[in-house]
Design a protein around this motif. Structure first.
Motif, PDB file in Angstrom:
ATOM      1  N   TYR A 474       0.831  -1.201   0.000  1.00  0.00           N
ATOM      2  CA  TYR A 474       0.000   0.000   0.000  1.00  0.00           C
ATOM      3  C   TYR A 474       0.870   1.256   0.000  1.00  0.00           C
ATOM      4  CZ  TYR A 474      -3.893   3.094   1.191  1.00  0.00           C
ATOM      5  OH  TYR A 474      -4.839   4.086   1.165  1.00  0.00           O
ATOM      6  N   GLU A 475       1.902   1.263   0.828  1.00  0.00           N
ATOM      7  CA  GLU A 475       2.804   2.410   0.898  1.00  0.00           C
ATOM      8  C   GLU A 475       3.455   2.673  -0.455  1.00  0.00           C
ATOM      9  OE1 GLU A 475       3.610   4.416   3.686  1.00  0.00           O
ATOM     10  OE2 GLU A 475       2.001   3.390   4.784  1.00  0.00           O
ATOM     11  N   ALA A 476       3.839   1.601  -1.149  1.00  0.00           N
ATOM     12  CA  ALA A 476       4.515   1.750  -2.443  1.00  0.00           C
ATOM     13  C   ALA A 476       3.579   2.349  -3.489  1.00  0.00           C
ATOM     14  CB  ALA A 476       5.035   0.395  -2.917  1.00  0.00           C
ATOM     15  N   VAL A 477       2.338   1.878  -3.511  1.00  0.00           N
ATOM     16  CA  VAL A 477       1.377   2.411  -4.486  1.00  0.00           C
ATOM     17  C   VAL A 477       1.048   3.863  -4.174  1.00  0.00           C
ATOM     18  CG1 VAL A 477      -0.956   2.206  -5.420  1.00  0.00           C
ATOM     19  CG2 VAL A 477       0.397   0.152  -5.004  1.00  0.00           C
ATOM     20  N   MET A 478       0.875   4.177  -2.892  1.00  0.00           N
ATOM     21  CA  MET A 478       0.552   5.547  -2.522  1.00  0.00           C
ATOM     22  C   MET A 478       1.729   6.492  -2.767  1.00  0.00           C
ATOM     23  SD  MET A 478      -2.579   5.849  -1.774  1.00  0.00           S
ATOM     24  CE  MET A 478      -2.592   7.442  -0.956  1.00  0.00           C
ATOM     25  N   GLU A 479       2.937   5.979  -2.725  1.00  0.00           N
ATOM     26  CA  GLU A 479       4.098   6.792  -3.084  1.00  0.00           C
ATOM     27  C   GLU A 479       4.017   7.176  -4.562  1.00  0.00           C
ATOM     28  OE1 GLU A 479       7.640   8.890  -3.082  1.00  0.00           O
ATOM     29  OE2 GLU A 479       6.408   8.217  -1.402  1.00  0.00           O
ATOM     30  N   LYS A 480       3.561   6.246  -5.380  1.00  0.00           N
ATOM     31  CA  LYS A 480       3.377   6.539  -6.808  1.00  0.00           C
ATOM     32  C   LYS A 480       2.276   7.586  -6.995  1.00  0.00           C
ATOM     33  CE  LYS A 480       4.767   1.930  -8.452  1.00  0.00           C
ATOM     34  NZ  LYS A 480       4.301   0.702  -9.148  1.00  0.00           N
ATOM     35  N   VAL A 481       1.218   7.467  -6.207  1.00  0.00           N
ATOM     36  CA  VAL A 481       0.127   8.451  -6.273  1.00  0.00           C
ATOM     37  C   VAL A 481       0.653   9.846  -5.971  1.00  0.00           C
ATOM     38  CG1 VAL A 481      -2.027   9.208  -5.191  1.00  0.00           C
ATOM     39  CG2 VAL A 481      -1.687   6.791  -5.717  1.00  0.00           C
ATOM     40  N   SER A 482       1.547   9.939  -4.987  1.00  0.00           N
ATOM     41  CA  SER A 482       2.020  11.242  -4.532  1.00  0.00           C
ATOM     42  C   SER A 482       3.023  11.884  -5.484  1.00  0.00           C
ATOM     43  CB  SER A 482       2.640  11.122  -3.141  1.00  0.00           C
ATOM     44  OG  SER A 482       3.858  10.403  -3.183  1.00  0.00           O
ATOM     45  N   THR A 483       3.589  11.095  -6.371  1.00  0.00           N
ATOM     46  CA  THR A 483       4.621  11.644  -7.264  1.00  0.00           C
ATOM     47  C   THR A 483       4.224  11.642  -8.737  1.00  0.00           C
ATOM     48  OG1 THR A 483       5.698   9.465  -7.389  1.00  0.00           O
ATOM     49  CG2 THR A 483       6.485  10.995  -5.699  1.00  0.00           C
ATOM     50  N   GLU A 484       3.194  10.901  -9.091  1.00  0.00           N
ATOM     51  CA  GLU A 484       2.801  10.788 -10.495  1.00  0.00           C
ATOM     52  C   GLU A 484       2.168  12.088 -11.003  1.00  0.00           C
ATOM     53  OE1 GLU A 484       2.549   9.959 -14.068  1.00  0.00           O
ATOM     54  OE2 GLU A 484       3.255   8.253 -12.841  1.00  0.00           O
ATOM     55  N   GLU A 485       2.662  12.583 -12.121  1.00  0.00           N
ATOM     56  CA  GLU A 485       2.156  13.840 -12.674  1.00  0.00           C
ATOM     57  C   GLU A 485       1.101  13.617 -13.756  1.00  0.00           C
ATOM     58  OE1 GLU A 485       5.236  16.505 -13.834  1.00  0.00           O
ATOM     59  OE2 GLU A 485       6.265  16.422 -11.901  1.00  0.00           O
ATOM     60  N   ASP A 486       1.078  12.441 -14.358  1.00  0.00           N
ATOM     61  CA  ASP A 486       0.055  12.148 -15.362  1.00  0.00           C
ATOM     62  C   ASP A 486      -1.251  11.821 -14.645  1.00  0.00           C
ATOM     63  OD1 ASP A 486      -0.682  11.377 -18.283  1.00  0.00           O
ATOM     64  OD2 ASP A 486      -1.318   9.643 -17.083  1.00  0.00           O
ATOM     65  N   ALA A 487      -2.291  12.577 -14.914  1.00  0.00           N
ATOM     66  CA  ALA A 487      -3.549  12.461 -14.169  1.00  0.00           C
ATOM     67  C   ALA A 487      -4.204  11.092 -14.339  1.00  0.00           C
ATOM     68  CB  ALA A 487      -4.509  13.559 -14.601  1.00  0.00           C
ATOM     69  N   ALA A 488      -4.189  10.557 -15.553  1.00  0.00           N
ATOM     70  CA  ALA A 488      -4.836   9.269 -15.795  1.00  0.00           C
ATOM     71  C   ALA A 488      -4.104   8.133 -15.082  1.00  0.00           C
ATOM     72  CB  ALA A 488      -4.901   8.995 -17.294  1.00  0.00           C
ATOM     73  N   THR A 489      -2.775   8.170 -15.131  1.00  0.00           N
ATOM     74  CA  THR A 489      -1.986   7.138 -14.453  1.00  0.00           C
ATOM     75  C   THR A 489      -2.173   7.228 -12.944  1.00  0.00           C
ATOM     76  OG1 THR A 489      -0.341   7.226 -16.224  1.00  0.00           O
ATOM     77  CG2 THR A 489       0.332   6.195 -14.156  1.00  0.00           C
ATOM     78  N   ARG A 490      -2.177   8.451 -12.421  1.00  0.00           N
ATOM     79  CA  ARG A 490      -2.387   8.656 -10.991  1.00  0.00           C
ATOM     80  C   ARG A 490      -3.748   8.119 -10.561  1.00  0.00           C
ATOM     81  NH1 ARG A 490      -4.750  12.652  -7.820  1.00  0.00           N
ATOM     82  NH2 ARG A 490      -3.788  12.924  -5.761  1.00  0.00           N
ATOM     83  N   TRP A 491      -4.743   8.340 -11.379  1.00  0.00           N
ATOM     84  CA  TRP A 491      -6.102   7.869 -11.088  1.00  0.00           C
ATOM     85  C   TRP A 491      -6.118   6.344 -10.929  1.00  0.00           C
ATOM     86  CZ3 TRP A 491     -10.326  10.485  -9.727  1.00  0.00           C
ATOM     87  CH2 TRP A 491     -11.579   9.882  -9.860  1.00  0.00           C
ATOM     88  N   GLN A 492      -5.420   5.654 -11.823  1.00  0.00           N
ATOM     89  CA  GLN A 492      -5.375   4.191 -11.747  1.00  0.00           C
ATOM     90  C   GLN A 492      -4.627   3.730 -10.501  1.00  0.00           C
ATOM     91  OE1 GLN A 492      -7.000   1.851 -13.708  1.00  0.00           O
ATOM     92  NE2 GLN A 492      -6.299   0.554 -12.009  1.00  0.00           N
ATOM     93  N   TYR A 493      -3.572   4.445 -10.134  1.00  0.00           N
ATOM     94  CA  TYR A 493      -2.842   4.100  -8.917  1.00  0.00           C
ATOM     95  C   TYR A 493      -3.756   4.192  -7.695  1.00  0.00           C
ATOM     96  CZ  TYR A 493       1.734   4.201 -11.290  1.00  0.00           C
ATOM     97  OH  TYR A 493       2.801   3.941 -12.097  1.00  0.00           O
ATOM     98  N   MET A 494      -4.625   5.195  -7.684  1.00  0.00           N
ATOM     99  CA  MET A 494      -5.539   5.344  -6.548  1.00  0.00           C
ATOM    100  C   MET A 494      -6.555   4.210  -6.510  1.00  0.00           C
ATOM    101  SD  MET A 494      -6.102   9.465  -6.105  1.00  0.00           S
ATOM    102  CE  MET A 494      -6.615   9.822  -7.794  1.00  0.00           C
TER     103      MET A 494
END
Length: 544
Positions: A474-494
């Motif tokens: 969970y921590e690893a995925v949320m780290e990606k959420v916090s740093t991802e700048e592409d909105a669509a990719t960030r959405w999928q991470y969430m």
């Protein structure tokens, strides 16, 4: 991310009705009733909806809301955004002043934001990557977590500075599409340093220790009973404020609140499910999405409850549809995931709940629940377990939820439930804060319109992670959420993050809260949003 439009709670004047709540206070006074108390008006400490209502009544942040609930400039008349969308330059209004005549300056924001970090305030994390992602804040938070002493250099590296008295520059680590909405939230409000330091530890704890720069000035405050406010003639937008006096009455008993409304003593009174049938056909009855998610927080330190099959069984034993339809009856909806519906939409305009889907574990299946519970007991080497269910009796409808859950869980063979009834303050700040609970009935209101307002609650080190849930995945995925700048990719991470949470079940979602209330039909302009500060009183207008 597109911002959801606010729900505007307003009733235009028609004919005077018996029980319409016009009140003896007259057309220049608006009386608002709440069953919950105000904690305080300190943006460093307050973390509840009623305190936010009171703060917002008398303090403006950089951004605010217009009459339709849309985000607009408040203390900030305008702002510039750099090409890389990481630097905001806010231009403060020349006519923005504190009620003592002192101008509101950029330094007031710098001081307030540094203060919440120095004091390790409840929403300090919101300045870091879990919120506004201000440059240098994560490093400060890490030092705080490691109990290392902060230095002036730490704050000198923080991405907030006063360019001059009326220019505030904020630098963030990544583009945030909802940044302007964040700036409406109380933890980003300014504080007059001289006034705050003069008041010391009494700052914002009493009416005389609150300094306004907003629509109203707090005049009196009797905790547990009433707070009164008067229009602030020094407010930069005073012409928009039509009501001379605002009264907030605290009435924990909602039957008493309804009676007060019928007697014409209040203009807005929330009611509970026991009163819905009585009033639902009246013209002055209203119902809307409140925005809160009610859920069960599991103490992961309890080895019995750390068993995943036990947690799945608990979730499957709850008939959420029956509870919201036949018990609450106030417009509440069964929760289908940890991120509620109507919170945020994707870059393509779809609701998060539609994209993430409904989780089977939120359906009602007592047979499967019993099977999983038995398997869980076998894995634990036990024939039964004892569990405390903690809840606050003063935070309606938490008591109804707890009573319903007690009945639901009693159907699981091998589960013994002990009910622990207390107050909201004791539940959160004593029992949950000290890990003195097994399962706690709790709730969360979204601070801003993004799924992370819920997902961040489960991060290691988050001050609201009372159950001490920790997952490397969970921590690893949320780290990606916090740093991802592409909105669509960030959405999928969430979406991926919520799936992990709904598999591990550190928090078991139960329902999304609706609100039923009685509202004076001679009042218009009360703005309600299911995200952030619940109510805005600036535009309330009462017919003669």
């Amino acid at each position: 991310m597109k911002k959801l439009k606010a729900l505007i709670v307003m009733c235009l004047a028609t004919a005077m009705l018996v029980g319409c709540g016009s009140g003896s206070a007259g057309s220049d006074t608006y009386v608002f009733t709440s069953e919950l108390d105000i904690k305080n008006l300190d943006s460093c400490d307050a973390d509840d909806g009623m305190s936010f209502n009171a703060m917002h009544a008398c303090i403006d942040g950089l951004m605010g809301l217009d009459e339709e609930g849309n985000i607009t400039g408040a203390i900030a008349e305008s702002y510039d955004l750099s090409d890389d969308q990481k630097t905001y330059t806010f231009h403060l209004r020349e006519d923005a002043n504190w009620a003592n005549g002192t101008p509101v300056t950029a330094d007031d924001f710098v001081y307030a934001w540094q203060r919440i970090l120095k004091n390790n305030g409840n929403y300090a994390y919101m300045l870091g990557s879990d919120g506004a992602a201000i440059v240098g804040v994560d490093e400060i938070l890490t030092k705080m977590a490691d109990k290392k002493e902060l230095t002036d250099a730490d704050f000198a590296n923080m991405g907030v500075k006063a360019v001059d008295d009326k220019t505030l520059e904020v630098t963030i680590t990544r583009p945030i599409s909802y940044f302007d909405e964040l700036m409406t939230f109380p933890c980003y409000y300014p504080i007059n340093q001289e006034f705050c330091e003069e008041k010391g530890d009494q700052y914002a704890k009493t009416a005389e220790n609150v300094l306004s720069n907003g629509a109203y000035v707090m005049k009196t405050w009797e905790p547990g009973k009433q707070a009164t406010f008067e229009k602030n003639d020094k407010y930069w937008n005073a012409d928009a404020v039509k009501t001379q006096k605002l009264v907030m009455n605290i009435i924990p008993d909602l039957q008493t609140a309804a009676t007060s409304f019928e007697n014409g003593e209040t203009d807005f009174a929330p009611i509970n499910s026991q009163l819905v049938d009585k009033y639902k056909n009246e013209d002055y009855y209203v119902s809307f999405n409140e925005g809160y998610l009610f859920y069960l927080e599991i103490n992961e330190k309890n080895t019995d409850l750390a068993n995943n099959k036990i947690k799945q069984a608990l979730s499957l034993a709850i008939d959420r549809e029956d509870f919201v339809t036949n018990v609450l009856k106030d417009g509440s909806k069964a929760a289908k995931g940890f991120v509620p519906r109507e919170l945020s939409v994707s870059p393509t305009g779809t609701d998060f709940r539609d994209d993430a889907g409904d989780y089977d574990v939120t359906s009602y299946n007592l047979e499967k629940a019993q099977q999983l519970f038995a398997e869980g007991l076998k894995e634990l080497g036990k024939t039964s377990i004892n569990v405390r269910l903690t809840y606050g009796t003063d935070e309606s409808p938490m008591d109804q939820m707890a009573e319903y859950l007690q009945n639901a869980f009693s159907k699981l063979d091998g589960l013994n439930i002990e009910m622990v009834a207390t107050t909201k303050q004791d539940r959160i700040y004593t029992k949950m804060a000290n890990g003195d609970f097994d399962i706690a009935c709790t709730r969360w209101g979204p601070d801003y319109g993004d799924p992370t307002t819920y997902l961040n609650l489960l991060l290691d080190g988050n001050s609201n992670n009372y159950g001490k849930y920790y997952s490397e995945e969970y921590e690893a995925v949320m780290e990606k959420v916090s740093t991802e700048e592409d909105a669509a990719t960030r959405w999928q991470y969430m979406i991926d993050a919520e799936k992990i949470a709904m598999t591990d079940l550190p928090n078991i979602p139960v329902f999304e809260k609706g609100t039923s209330a009685l509202e004076n039909q001679n009042v218009k302009g009360l703005v309600h949003r299911p995200v952030g500060v619940p109510y805005t009183f600036h535009y309330v207008e009462k017919a003669e």
